[in-house]
Write a protein that holds these residues in place. Sequence first.
Motif, PDB file in Angstrom:
ATOM      1  N   LEU A   1      37.994  36.593  31.256  1.00 15.84           N
ATOM      2  CA  LEU A   1      39.158  36.369  32.100  1.00 15.84           C
ATOM      3  C   LEU A   1      38.655  36.263  33.536  1.00 15.84           C
ATOM      4  CD1 LEU A   1      42.226  36.236  32.650  1.00 15.84           C
ATOM      5  CD2 LEU A   1      42.219  38.735  32.760  1.00 15.84           C
ATOM      6  N   ALA A   2      38.813  35.064  34.120  1.00 17.88           N
ATOM      7  CA  ALA A   2      38.374  34.869  35.507  1.00 17.88           C
ATOM      8  C   ALA A   2      39.581  34.398  36.315  1.00 17.88           C
ATOM      9  CB  ALA A   2      37.226  33.870  35.559  1.00 17.88           C
ATOM     10  N   ASN A   3      39.881  33.107  36.240  1.00 14.68           N
ATOM     11  CA  ASN A   3      41.061  32.600  36.935  1.00 14.68           C
ATOM     12  C   ASN A   3      42.324  32.655  36.073  1.00 14.68           C
ATOM     13  OD1 ASN A   3      40.061  31.644  39.644  1.00 14.68           O
ATOM     14  ND2 ASN A   3      38.573  30.720  38.251  1.00 14.68           N
ATOM     15  N   GLY A   4      42.165  32.978  34.818  1.00 16.36           N
ATOM     16  CA  GLY A   4      43.323  33.204  33.963  1.00 16.36           C
ATOM     17  C   GLY A   4      43.929  31.959  33.350  1.00 16.36           C
ATOM     18  N   GLN A   5      43.308  30.804  33.604  1.00 15.93           N
ATOM     19  CA  GLN A   5      43.910  29.558  33.123  1.00 15.93           C
ATOM     20  C   GLN A   5      44.019  29.504  31.592  1.00 15.93           C
ATOM     21  OE1 GLN A   5      45.066  26.989  35.359  1.00 15.93           O
ATOM     22  NE2 GLN A   5      44.894  28.840  36.567  1.00 15.93           N
ATOM     23  N   ALA A   6      42.978  29.900  30.904  1.00 20.48           N
ATOM     24  CA  ALA A   6      43.001  29.818  29.438  1.00 20.48           C
ATOM     25  C   ALA A   6      44.051  30.765  28.862  1.00 20.48           C
ATOM     26  CB  ALA A   6      41.620  30.138  28.862  1.00 20.48           C
TER      27      ALA A   6
ATOM     28  N   GLY B   1      50.557  40.918  23.860  1.00 24.46           N
ATOM     29  CA  GLY B   1      49.483  41.411  24.703  1.00 24.46           C
ATOM     30  C   GLY B   1      48.365  40.404  24.831  1.00 24.46           C
ATOM     31  N   ILE B   2      47.504  40.650  25.790  1.00 20.13           N
ATOM     32  CA  ILE B   2      46.326  39.816  26.003  1.00 20.13           C
ATOM     33  C   ILE B   2      45.115  40.736  26.008  1.00 20.13           C
ATOM     34  CG2 ILE B   2      45.152  38.262  27.643  1.00 20.13           C
ATOM     35  CD1 ILE B   2      47.957  37.325  28.549  1.00 20.13           C
ATOM     36  N   GLY B   3      44.179  40.461  25.107  1.00 19.51           N
ATOM     37  CA  GLY B   3      42.971  41.271  24.983  1.00 19.51           C
ATOM     38  C   GLY B   3      41.760  40.467  25.403  1.00 19.51           C
ATOM     39  N   ILE B   4      41.008  41.000  26.343  1.00 25.71           N
ATOM     40  CA  ILE B   4      39.887  40.284  26.955  1.00 25.71           C
ATOM     41  C   ILE B   4      38.617  41.113  26.794  1.00 25.71           C
ATOM     42  CG2 ILE B   4      38.954  39.515  29.216  1.00 25.71           C
ATOM     43  CD1 ILE B   4      41.262  37.746  28.266  1.00 25.71           C
ATOM     44  N   LEU B   5      37.499  40.452  26.510  1.00 24.44           N
ATOM     45  CA  LEU B   5      36.237  41.190  26.441  1.00 24.44           C
ATOM     46  C   LEU B   5      35.760  41.528  27.855  1.00 24.44           C
ATOM     47  CD1 LEU B   5      36.430  40.166  23.541  1.00 24.44           C
ATOM     48  CD2 LEU B   5      33.975  39.722  23.577  1.00 24.44           C
ATOM     49  N   ILE B   6      35.629  40.511  28.698  1.00 19.40           N
ATOM     50  CA  ILE B   6      35.070  40.733  30.032  1.00 19.40           C
ATOM     51  C   ILE B   6      35.996  40.155  31.098  1.00 19.40           C
ATOM     52  CG2 ILE B   6      33.086  40.341  31.560  1.00 19.40           C
ATOM     53  CD1 ILE B   6      31.337  40.034  29.075  1.00 19.40           C
ATOM     54  N   GLU B   7      36.564  41.032  31.884  1.00 22.60           N
ATOM     55  CA  GLU B   7      37.439  40.618  32.986  1.00 22.60           C
ATOM     56  C   GLU B   7      36.642  40.638  34.283  1.00 22.60           C
ATOM     57  OE1 GLU B   7      41.136  42.991  33.504  1.00 22.60           O
ATOM     58  OE2 GLU B   7      40.541  43.120  35.622  1.00 22.60           O
ATOM     59  N   LYS B   8      36.645  39.510  34.996  1.00 20.75           N
ATOM     60  CA  LYS B   8      36.059  39.502  36.329  1.00 20.75           C
ATOM     61  C   LYS B   8      37.173  39.869  37.299  1.00 20.75           C
ATOM     62  CE  LYS B   8      33.130  35.811  36.611  1.00 20.75           C
ATOM     63  NZ  LYS B   8      32.922  34.355  36.333  1.00 20.75           N
ATOM     64  N   SER B   9      37.258  41.150  37.585  1.00 19.41           N
ATOM     65  CA  SER B   9      38.412  41.691  38.311  1.00 19.41           C
ATOM     66  C   SER B   9      38.491  41.196  39.745  1.00 19.41           C
ATOM     67  CB  SER B   9      38.369  43.223  38.287  1.00 19.41           C
ATOM     68  OG  SER B   9      38.164  43.678  36.968  1.00 19.41           O
ATOM     69  N   PHE B  10      37.374  40.656  40.252  1.00 25.03           N
ATOM     70  CA  PHE B  10      37.367  40.138  41.624  1.00 25.03           C
ATOM     71  C   PHE B  10      37.896  38.700  41.687  1.00 25.03           C
ATOM     72  CE2 PHE B  10      33.269  39.441  39.625  1.00 25.03           C
ATOM     73  CZ  PHE B  10      32.991  38.110  39.900  1.00 25.03           C
ATOM     74  N   GLN B  11      38.256  38.137  40.541  1.00 21.59           N
ATOM     75  CA  GLN B  11      38.885  36.815  40.528  1.00 21.59           C
ATOM     76  C   GLN B  11      40.371  36.984  40.178  1.00 21.59           C
ATOM     77  OE1 GLN B  11      35.270  34.841  38.383  1.00 21.59           O
ATOM     78  NE2 GLN B  11      36.071  33.246  39.705  1.00 21.59           N
ATOM     79  N   PRO B  12      41.209  35.962  40.429  1.00 18.22           N
ATOM     80  CA  PRO B  12      42.661  36.215  40.432  1.00 18.22           C
ATOM     81  C   PRO B  12      43.361  36.297  39.069  1.00 18.22           C
ATOM     82  CG  PRO B  12      42.182  33.965  41.164  1.00 18.22           C
ATOM     83  CD  PRO B  12      40.871  34.647  41.002  1.00 18.22           C
ATOM     84  N   GLY B  13      42.643  36.014  37.957  1.00 20.00           N
ATOM     85  CA  GLY B  13      43.309  35.923  36.659  1.00 20.00           C
ATOM     86  C   GLY B  13      44.076  37.167  36.224  1.00 20.00           C
ATOM     87  N   ALA B  14      43.453  38.330  36.371  1.00 17.44           N
ATOM     88  CA  ALA B  14      44.087  39.566  35.900  1.00 17.44           C
ATOM     89  C   ALA B  14      45.410  39.800  36.635  1.00 17.44           C
ATOM     90  CB  ALA B  14      43.135  40.752  36.093  1.00 17.44           C
TER      91      ALA B  14
END
Lengths: 202, 202
Positions: free
Chosen positions: A127-132, A149-162
């Motif tokens: 999860l980066a920009n959240g587009q997918a 719900g949405i389950g993500i393995l690796i969230e890049k919390s410094f990008q806006p997707g989350a």
Amino acid sequence: MKLLTDKIEREGIVLGNNVLKVDSFINHQMDPQLMNEIGLEFARRFKDAGVTRILTIESSGIAPAIMAGLAMNVPVIFARKRKSLTLTSDLYTSTVYSFTKQESNEITVSKKYLLKEDRVLIIDDFLANGQAAIGLADLVEQAGAEVSGIGILIEKSFQPGADEILKKGYRLESLARIASLQDGKVKFAADREVQSIYSGGY
Amino acid sequence: MKLLTDKIEREGIVLGNNVLKVDSFINHQMDPQLMNEIGLEFARRFKDAGVTRILTIESSGIAPAIMAGLAMNVPVIFARKRKSLTLTSDLYTSTVYSFTKQESNEITVSKKYLLKEDRVLIIDDFLANGQAAIGLADLVEQAGAEVSGIGILIEKSFQPGADEILKKGYRLESLARIASLQDGKVKFAADREVQSIYSGGY
């Protein structure tokens, strides 16, 4: 999820300040035992969500999604990516922009496998920009079904997707949250649940 | 494998005399319990083959391959498909022609994840003309590794792929063998091992 953050620390490769390569255990080569544990962890986190179906997207989402489906005993669908849209009445379609590849893809899922009674868990690797994730949620909503719900393995919390996903009111569970990749180093953020208890993370 | 042939009989859709659609449990929606049993069956059939790594191809091969990897406790790699070849020195590449789509794709795998000491089990969902399986075997051989076997979910025995693979000397295990799809009906062939014992199938 300690097993995953440990693996990222040992095998993840940081490129620049934005890219984390996990080709050795998620994106190209896959670690089946880790994927199985990830499936079990999603089952644990979403056990009260009444999930009836799991939706992911080809290709890297498939392994964790099928393991979660096994643990939760529900069918799994993978959305297909394709360059251009030929209109077909038997598909739900949504457009997903990839910032990495700087191109738009249509993602599609057959109407046969998303029903309006469904409570759908969306699973993806990053999860980066959240587009997918937002595109997948759009497919679920086109079907009149519910995103449980949405389950993500690796969230890049410094990008806006989350933030985008939380703002839309979806429940988000990320097994590893990356606070920063500055200076070639992976810095993790606390779990969101822990963070909310202790107000602010570390 | 009875679980799979039963499922094909119940849910497979025959189109024309050549196409079997299994979108409801393999190719688009996936049945995780069935995939798990398939993984266990591959582990059983290849238990003496000394497999050190599994190689499949995105996207439909991933689910059965990861389950086989879990059962056999070995890492799984998926080859990527792409339209055109940009030469990169860190990839093994092979060309696969798709008769269905009438186009050629490059398939690639990182050199990091195929080592010359490896004994590789190749897994894919369908075997028809054999192009994908032979392309995957080519990647393994470029690495100087050994193909310890090819595991297929559904073999269309009336198309030339199985013979091509056997002619090249590879061990082939297909969990369901389709003798014919004439007149909209699935007719199965006997397992290859059973067939050789009873000389000629049923």
